[in-house]
Motif scaffolding. Sequence first.
Motif, PDB file in Angstrom:
ATOM      1  N   SER A  77      -6.475  -0.259  -4.902  1.00 50.48           N
ATOM      2  CA  SER A  77      -6.908   0.583  -4.244  1.00 50.48           C
ATOM      3  C   SER A  77      -6.026   2.014  -4.957  1.00 50.48           C
ATOM      4  CB  SER A  77      -4.628   0.157  -3.216  1.00 50.48           C
ATOM      5  OG  SER A  77      -3.597   0.478  -3.519  1.00 50.48           O
TER       6      SER A  77
ATOM      7  N   LYS B  58      -8.841   1.782  -0.062  1.00 51.83           N
ATOM      8  CA  LYS B  58      -8.429   0.360   0.012  1.00 51.83           C
ATOM      9  C   LYS B  58      -9.635  -0.608  -0.163  1.00 51.83           C
ATOM     10  CE  LYS B  58      -5.849  -3.037   1.603  1.00 51.83           C
ATOM     11  NZ  LYS B  58      -3.956  -3.296   2.827  1.00 51.83           N
TER      12      LYS B  58
ATOM     13  N   ALA C 124      -5.224  -6.110  -1.104  1.00 47.78           N
ATOM     14  CA  ALA C 124      -5.784  -5.016  -1.753  1.00 47.78           C
ATOM     15  C   ALA C 124      -6.734  -5.757  -3.388  1.00 47.78           C
ATOM     16  CB  ALA C 124      -5.710  -3.917  -2.596  1.00 47.78           C
TER      17      ALA C 124
ATOM     18  N   ASP D  70       1.207  -1.068  -0.347  1.00 51.60           N
ATOM     19  CA  ASP D  70      -0.023   0.201  -0.130  1.00 51.60           C
ATOM     20  C   ASP D  70       1.018   1.312   0.624  1.00 51.60           C
ATOM     21  OD1 ASP D  70      -2.676  -0.991   0.028  1.00 51.60           O
ATOM     22  OD2 ASP D  70      -1.306  -1.994   2.202  1.00 51.60           O
TER      23      ASP D  70
END
Length: 328
Positions: free
Chosen positions: A243, A230, A240, A164
Amino acid sequence: MHAIDYERATDPAHALRLAQDQHTRFIGGGTNLLDLMKGGVERPLRLVDITRIGLADIAELGNGGLRIGALARNSDTANHALVRSRYPLLAQALLAGASPQLRNMATIGGNLMQRPRCPYFVDTAFDMCNKRLPGSGCAAREGYNRMHAILGASEACIAVNPSDMSVALAALDAVVQVAGPRGNRSIPMADFHRLPGTQPQSETTVQPGELITAVDLPPPGFTRHTYYLKVRDRASYAFALVSVAAALELADGVVRQARIALGGVAHRPWRMPAAEALLVGHRLEDARSRAAAALLVRGAQAFKDNRFKIELAQRATVSALRRAGEVA
Ligand code: SF4
């Protein structure tokens, strides 16, 4: 039994001297590497412990940007006052990743280097995976591929980058600082992660023996209108499906600058400058966001189980942009 040498480096130069061959791995938080070693995916002959070489500071740069040391923990970074106030997108993305326990251990450098979670890669019971066993084929192409790429995939590999944090760093135009046997170099995020092509074994442009020392963030231009969205199968501790890191600079409701990066869709964070340009100079409205989202996923190619991602990525982009625009 597989013997491993363990060395503890005292500073970055010492770490580089200890990592002179391709069978050595640096270990910081160890949250990904140790899992891969336990599963037999990674089989280093030497581990160089870099947890005591410094590089954990977060400090302002002379140009108004921020330098995050490679050994800064994900939790410490997400909760740092300067990160929260100047780069909220990064804080949001970090807090969307993993679990609190993992974030307390994981480092920024390790997060950048984490490897795909394709089930055929992380489980050595499978004997077909070009990433783990070059030339063996890609089991995911005909197998279970719900989590896999819709953009930038190759015949050899359709895995996605699981980070992320990297999606936010891509949107923010971060620069990764690296030290190596041939000196120091700076790698823009756009060039840091690579597409699989015919050599899916590596995910980054970091060379053997090189050490990430820091991540530099340019002066903040996106302090107010940012959103990290997300979409995943459960509310926490899940990778994810898709995202979106969205960052806007607005003046009187008109978009002056826009950044959009997608995660969960490719072997690297996915940006398309033309899609961002479509928003600039216009009021933020869903119809235009939808057009930008369509451009962002142009050329997407689905596999048996992940066709839904093409529409999901576009809807998530529209939603993330709307939420970024709404932030006061
Ligand atoms: Fe291996 Fe990549 Fe295929 Fe997964 S997608 S099986 S990591 S080659």
